[in-house]
Every structure is written in C-alpha cells, then in structure tokens.
Design a protein around this motif. Structure first.
Motif, PDB file in Angstrom:
ATOM      1  N   ALA A 424       0.817  -1.213   0.000  1.00 10.87           N
ATOM      2  CA  ALA A 424       0.000   0.000   0.000  1.00 10.87           C
ATOM      3  C   ALA A 424       0.848   1.260   0.000  1.00 10.87           C
ATOM      4  N   ASN A 425       2.042   1.161   0.579  1.00  6.03           N
ATOM      5  CA  ASN A 425       2.917   2.325   0.723  1.00  6.03           C
ATOM      6  C   ASN A 425       4.136   2.295  -0.200  1.00  6.03           C
ATOM      7  N   HIS A 426       4.084   1.454  -1.250  1.00  6.57           N
ATOM      8  CA  HIS A 426       5.169   1.352  -2.232  1.00  6.57           C
ATOM      9  C   HIS A 426       6.489   0.919  -1.587  1.00  6.57           C
ATOM     10  N   LEU A 427       6.412   0.080  -0.570  1.00  7.03           N
ATOM     11  CA  LEU A 427       7.614  -0.361   0.136  1.00  7.03           C
ATOM     12  C   LEU A 427       7.806  -1.877   0.065  1.00  7.03           C
ATOM     13  N   GLU A 428       7.040  -2.555  -0.783  1.00  2.00           N
ATOM     14  CA  GLU A 428       7.054  -4.022  -0.781  1.00  2.00           C
ATOM     15  C   GLU A 428       8.367  -4.619  -1.283  1.00  2.00           C
ATOM     16  N   ALA A 429       9.180  -3.833  -1.989  1.00  2.00           N
ATOM     17  CA  ALA A 429      10.459  -4.364  -2.474  1.00  2.00           C
ATOM     18  C   ALA A 429      11.464  -4.516  -1.333  1.00  2.00           C
ATOM     19  N   GLN A 430      11.282  -3.746  -0.251  1.00  2.48           N
ATOM     20  CA  GLN A 430      12.219  -3.786   0.868  1.00  2.48           C
ATOM     21  C   GLN A 430      11.626  -4.384   2.138  1.00  2.48           C
ATOM     22  N   LEU A 431      10.321  -4.223   2.320  1.00  2.00           N
ATOM     23  CA  LEU A 431       9.707  -4.541   3.610  1.00  2.00           C
ATOM     24  C   LEU A 431       8.481  -5.431   3.437  1.00  2.00           C
ATOM     25  N   GLY A 432       7.962  -5.894   4.571  1.00  3.73           N
ATOM     26  CA  GLY A 432       6.661  -6.548   4.586  1.00  3.73           C
ATOM     27  C   GLY A 432       6.674  -8.057   4.514  1.00  3.73           C
ATOM     28  N   SER A 433       7.818  -8.656   4.238  1.00  2.00           N
ATOM     29  CA  SER A 433       7.894 -10.118   4.194  1.00  2.00           C
ATOM     30  C   SER A 433       9.299 -10.548   4.576  1.00  2.00           C
ATOM     31  N   ILE A 434       9.407 -11.778   5.050  1.00  3.58           N
ATOM     32  CA  ILE A 434      10.708 -12.333   5.430  1.00  3.58           C
ATOM     33  C   ILE A 434      11.216 -13.139   4.249  1.00  3.58           C
ATOM     34  N   GLU A 435      12.003 -12.481   3.429  1.00 10.60           N
ATOM     35  CA  GLU A 435      12.567 -13.080   2.225  1.00 10.60           C
ATOM     36  C   GLU A 435      14.032 -12.696   2.105  1.00 10.60           C
ATOM     37  N   VAL A 436      14.799 -13.551   1.497  1.00 12.25           N
ATOM     38  CA  VAL A 436      16.232 -13.293   1.338  1.00 12.25           C
ATOM     39  C   VAL A 436      16.450 -11.962   0.618  1.00 12.25           C
ATOM     40  N   GLY A 437      17.288 -11.126   1.205  1.00 11.10           N
ATOM     41  CA  GLY A 437      17.617  -9.832   0.618  1.00 11.10           C
ATOM     42  C   GLY A 437      16.785  -8.681   1.133  1.00 11.10           C
ATOM     43  N   LYS A 438      15.667  -8.991   1.782  1.00 10.49           N
ATOM     44  CA  LYS A 438      14.832  -7.913   2.307  1.00 10.49           C
ATOM     45  C   LYS A 438      15.344  -7.441   3.670  1.00 10.49           C
ATOM     46  N   THR A 439      14.941  -6.214   4.032  1.00  8.35           N
ATOM     47  CA  THR A 439      15.339  -5.623   5.303  1.00  8.35           C
ATOM     48  C   THR A 439      14.818  -6.460   6.465  1.00  8.35           C
ATOM     49  N   ALA A 440      15.678  -6.660   7.457  1.00 11.61           N
ATOM     50  CA  ALA A 440      15.338  -7.515   8.597  1.00 11.61           C
ATOM     51  C   ALA A 440      14.603  -6.718   9.668  1.00 11.61           C
ATOM     52  N   ASP A 441      13.397  -6.299   9.339  1.00 15.34           N
ATOM     53  CA  ASP A 441      12.470  -5.749  10.330  1.00 15.34           C
ATOM     54  C   ASP A 441      11.598  -6.908  10.788  1.00 15.34           C
ATOM     55  N   LEU A 442      11.739  -7.294  12.048  1.00 13.97           N
ATOM     56  CA  LEU A 442      11.082  -8.501  12.542  1.00 13.97           C
ATOM     57  C   LEU A 442      10.385  -8.239  13.870  1.00 13.97           C
ATOM     58  N   VAL A 443       9.331  -8.987  14.131  1.00 20.52           N
ATOM     59  CA  VAL A 443       8.675  -8.953  15.432  1.00 20.52           C
ATOM     60  C   VAL A 443       8.527 -10.382  15.927  1.00 20.52           C
ATOM     61  N   ILE A 444       8.792 -10.587  17.216  1.00 22.85           N
ATOM     62  CA  ILE A 444       8.630 -11.894  17.852  1.00 22.85           C
ATOM     63  C   ILE A 444       7.407 -11.818  18.758  1.00 22.85           C
ATOM     64  N   LEU A 445       6.481 -12.767  18.551  1.00 22.53           N
ATOM     65  CA  LEU A 445       5.224 -12.774  19.289  1.00 22.53           C
ATOM     66  C   LEU A 445       5.105 -14.040  20.120  1.00 22.53           C
ATOM     67  N   ASP A 446       4.516 -13.921  21.291  1.00 22.74           N
ATOM     68  CA  ASP A 446       4.188 -15.093  22.089  1.00 22.74           C
ATOM     69  C   ASP A 446       3.207 -15.959  21.304  1.00 22.74           C
ATOM     70  N   SER A 447       3.460 -17.239  21.244  1.00 22.12           N
ATOM     71  CA  SER A 447       2.647 -18.116  20.401  1.00 22.12           C
ATOM     72  C   SER A 447       1.217 -18.271  20.898  1.00 22.12           C
ATOM     73  N   GLN A 448       0.962 -17.973  22.181  1.00 20.49           N
ATOM     74  CA  GLN A 448      -0.382 -18.109  22.733  1.00 20.49           C
ATOM     75  C   GLN A 448      -1.108 -16.764  22.803  1.00 20.49           C
ATOM     76  N   SER A 449      -0.502 -15.784  23.438  1.00 16.62           N
ATOM     77  CA  SER A 449      -1.160 -14.491  23.651  1.00 16.62           C
ATOM     78  C   SER A 449      -0.959 -13.528  22.487  1.00 16.62           C
ATOM     79  N   LEU A 450       0.033 -13.790  21.642  1.00 21.01           N
ATOM     80  CA  LEU A 450       0.454 -12.899  20.557  1.00 21.01           C
ATOM     81  C   LEU A 450       1.073 -11.602  21.060  1.00 21.01           C
ATOM     82  N   HIS A 451       1.352 -11.499  22.331  1.00 24.02           N
ATOM     83  CA  HIS A 451       2.005 -10.302  22.854  1.00 24.02           C
ATOM     84  C   HIS A 451       3.382 -10.134  22.227  1.00 24.02           C
ATOM     85  N   VAL A 452       3.764  -8.895  22.002  1.00 16.51           N
ATOM     86  CA  VAL A 452       5.066  -8.606  21.396  1.00 16.51           C
ATOM     87  C   VAL A 452       6.162  -8.858  22.422  1.00 16.51           C
TER      88      VAL A 452
END
Length: 468
Positions: A424-452
């Motif tokens: 939506a923001n013209h940033l899909e080439a760098q962000l938004g998915s975990i793929e080789v070569g993309k920027t490592a912006d990541l979030v880790i969530l609790d598998s039950q509560s989904l808390h960050v």
C-alpha cells in the motif's frame, strides 16, 4: 564496554510467518540471509516456539493523535463515570485549556455523547471523541471557542473542520516534539517499525527537526502546494506518501454518508464532494505526482470512490476505512484499489455496539468484510487509525470476528498488517515479508497471547521484554 554487534543471528525453534508460508528458522544481519535451511550464524537463539513475523506496518495512523494521547488525558476505554472524574480534576496544559481525547459513548450504558453541563471544571475543557471527528466543550470552553470564531452546536459540540481549527489554536504554543518521539518508542514496543502518518502538511517539520526512530510515510491532508511526489525520499526513514482526501465523515459523528440514514437520531449523511469535484481533486494530485488515498466509510462514499477511481488506471489508489461496501457485489470492483482497513473497528461490530446503535441490526453482517475482499483478490492493508495504535489488538479482533465474512486466519491477518501494508505504501520491495535480501524488520510474538516479545529494526533489537 559495549558488546560488538553480531555479524549474523539465527532464530531457531520458532514459527516463521513469511507471511505466505511457515518455516522453522531465519538467519539475518540487517538483511534476511536465509529462511529455513541450515545456514549457521554468529549467534543462535532458541525462541521456544515463539512466532516470528515481519514487523508490523501500520498503513493508517495519526501520530499527532498518538502523541497527544501521551501528552494529554487519554480517555480511551474508560467508563463515563471515569471520564467525568478525569475531566473534573484535570489541570489546564494547553493555553489554559484542558484537552482530552478518546472517550467512546458506544461502550456506555446510555450510549449518549457527553454534555457540557456534565463536565465540571472551571477551566475550558475540550474532550475529543475516539474517532477524532467531534469534540464536546464545557460551558467555559463554549464561550471561548465562539469568541475565536469556532462554530459550536447548541449541544456544545465541535465537528470536523471546526474541531481541527480549535485544536490548532489551543495547541499552537505546545511543543509536541518530545511526545512524538515517545509515541514512536511506543510503536516499537508494539512491533511497529513503519507507519503511514496522515497529518497537515506543516507537521512534517517535526520529523525534520528530530529524525524519526521508525520509518514514516508522510501523507498530507488535502492538496499541498509543496512539490512533493509519492515515494520521494526525504531522509533514510522519511518518505512522501499520498494526498489524503475525505469523501465523508464518521459513523460515530453521524457524518458518514449512508444511504439508509441513522436510526438513533438525525445525522448528516452527505458526501463531501460531487463526483466531478472529487475527480478534479484526483486529477490535480496525480498530475503533481501524488497518489491519492480517500477516506470513505458510508456506502455512498465507498460507491463514489470506486466510481471515481475507475477513471484512473495503472495507479495504486487507496480507499481508506471502506467499512460499508454495499451492495456486496461492489467488493469485486475493489480489486484494483488498495483497501486500507482497520480490524480494530470490529470492536463496534458486536450486537449492541456502535454499528447497530447508529445504523441498525442489519448492518452487523455487512461491515468490514476483510475475508470477502481477500477472496475477491483485493489488497487489504491493515492500519489502526490510532484507535488504538496496536496491531495485535486489531489482529485478535480479526481472528475472532463475529461474522465469517470478517474473520481471518492468523496467516491472513499478519499478511494484511505486513506485506499488504508495505504494498500500500510502495515499500514491498524492501519490507513486509521475510525473504532473502529484504530488510530484517522482525517482530517476535508469544505463540499463545500474541504479545510482542521483541522488535528488530534493520536487524538491530530495539525492544525486548524480559520473557525471552
């Protein structure tokens, strides 16, 4: 002495949402090096079954609102008794005014707006509703607002443009910069590393004065005389986004353009522009190199934006909120638009909630059809509209939505808050998915509560709890 930054990190024993598929590990530096597989890294971290997803991209926020919530009295989630108690004891902090935000009468027993005489404070008080489209004044504030030339209703209400004018006047001496930075820190705690911030064009000065901690796609409200273009890079974390237009108002303020009117009392369900006027605004903005995002909530507004947008091909035009896509056959016509939608609005979609109170029981099954739109092939990009700015809150509502046409799987909800929002923001080439070569912006969530649990920005840990 600071420890050296590791050259590479490997997460294992985790559930990685790419978001299209699920893997069990990821290796990264500032970029993603491998998803799944056996590549070794300088540091290996066992995440004990936690979820790893692309960091959230909030496609629709008002950082000024989030900052003011921190700097003022935050009334969101409070009962009417609690709201009035806070307003009674509040001290003026803005040019002699008490300024509060976030009350929501749809969760109160009588479901009625605040009234001027209920707000007992000798100082002028402005209490803005959660949607930001209306505010209620006490008697002292009514007198002062009218002396400023602000149009106030007989019920002590200021709406839409008049509210914007009033807020601008009472906050003009207040330096929001410190609170804006705090709001960005809050974003990182919530797993958000990128936002599309919708503000008046002069608000950009805050980001130029203090470089942002997160990525900001800055989208000015209305046509601007500045020579900006969508996608323009201002700094490494600051980009120009879209021209924000409004086709109607809000359901809470009874100004959303609905064809069937309001059941609880009279409203003003009219379009802000004719089709020709809106088309002219699109043409002017696009001719300047600015893509368009248009607020449309009521069915009449949604229909209008779809009609007008159809005249502009090969553009990444956005329809914002998109709550009442009626008739439902219209959903198929939104496949060429980006549907910027808010899963947290489902808080009003339950029996007895705001949608039913304002519009009637028939609307409970006819709002926010995230699932249907995805199945049609539309791009649904999630944002919070800062009500509240909290992706996990919205995702949980989408997972447990009252209607199957709204309800999403976790994989779908994560995609809407990551890759689709990047697109939506013209940033899909760098962000938004975990793929080789993309920027490592990541979030880790609790598998039950989904808390960050942790947030990584360009491979660097910028937030962490003690539980991981």
């Amino acid at each position: 002495m600071l420890s050296p930054v590791p050259k590479s990190i490997r997460f294992t024993n985790c559930v990685v949402y790419t978001p299209w598929r699920i893997e069990d590990s990821v290796v990264f530096t500032d970029k993603v090096l491998q998803v799944g597989g056996s590549l070794k890294a300088d540091v290996e971290l066992d995440l004990s079954g936690a979820i790893v997803a692309p960091a959230f991209i909030d496609s629709h926020v008002h950082m000024s609102s989030s900052a003011f919530k921190l700097a003022t009295i935050d009334l969101q989630g409070k009962s009417k008794r609690e709201v009035l108690k806070h307003l009674k004891t509040a001290k003026p902090a803005f040019s002699g005014w008490v300024y509060a935000r976030g009350w929501d009468e749809s969760f109160w027993s009588k479901k009625q707006y605040l009234k001027p005489d209920e707000i007992e404070n000798q100082n002028p008080v402005l209490a803005v509703r959660v949607d930001g489209h209306i505010g209620v004044l006490n008697r002292k504030a009514i007198e002062l607002a009218q002396s400023m030339g602000i149009n106030v209703t007989t019920d002590g209400i200021v709406m839409e443009h008049e509210l914007t004018r009033l807020v601008s006047q009472i906050t003009k001496e207040f330096d929001l910069n410190e609170w804006l930075l705090k709001a960005q820190s809050e974003c990182l705690k919530l797993g958000v590393t990128t936002v599309c911030d919708i503000e008046s064009d002069e608000f950009l000065s805050y980001y130029l004065r203090s470089p942002p901690k997160i990525r900001v796609v800055f989208s000015p409200i209305g046509l601007t005389k500045r020579a900006w273009k969508t996608g323009e890079v201002i700094t490494s974390k600051l980009f120009i986004g879209f021209t924000k237009l409004f086709a109607d108002g809000s359901i809470g303020a009874r100004t959303a353009a609905v064809s069937f009117g309001y059941r609880d009392q009279s409203g003003n369900p009219t379009l802000f522009y004719s089709d020709s006027q809106l088309e002219s605004l699109y043409k002017e903005s696009l001719s300047r190199g600015m893509e368009v995002m248009t607020h449309a909530i009521g069915d009449l507004a949604v229909q209008q934006v779809v009609r007008v947008s159809r005249k502009f091909q090969n553009r990444r035009l956005r329809i914002e909120h998109n709550e009442l896509v009626l008739p439902e056959e219209l959903e198929a016509q939104e496949v060429n638009l980006v549907c910027g939608m808010q899963p947290n609005f489902l808080q009003w979609s339950y029996p007895g909630g705001l949608y039913e109170k304002r519009l009637g029981e028939h609307i409970l099954s006819r709002n926010n059809h995230f699932k249907c739109l995805l199945e049609q092939g539309a791009v649904v990009a999630f944002g919070s509209d800062s009500m509240p700015l909290d992706p996990v809150y919205g995702i949980k509502l989408a997972l447990n939505a009252p209607n199957p046409k709204q309800r999403l799987t976790l994989k779908e909800a994560i995609r809407c808050y990551t890759y689709n929002s990047a697109y939506a923001n013209h940033l899909e080439a760098q962000l938004g998915s975990i793929e080789v070569g993309k920027t490592a912006d990541l979030v880790i969530l609790d598998s039950q509560s989904l808390h960050v649990l942790q947030t990584y920005f360009e491979g660097v840990k910028v937030y962490s709890t003690e539980t991981i």
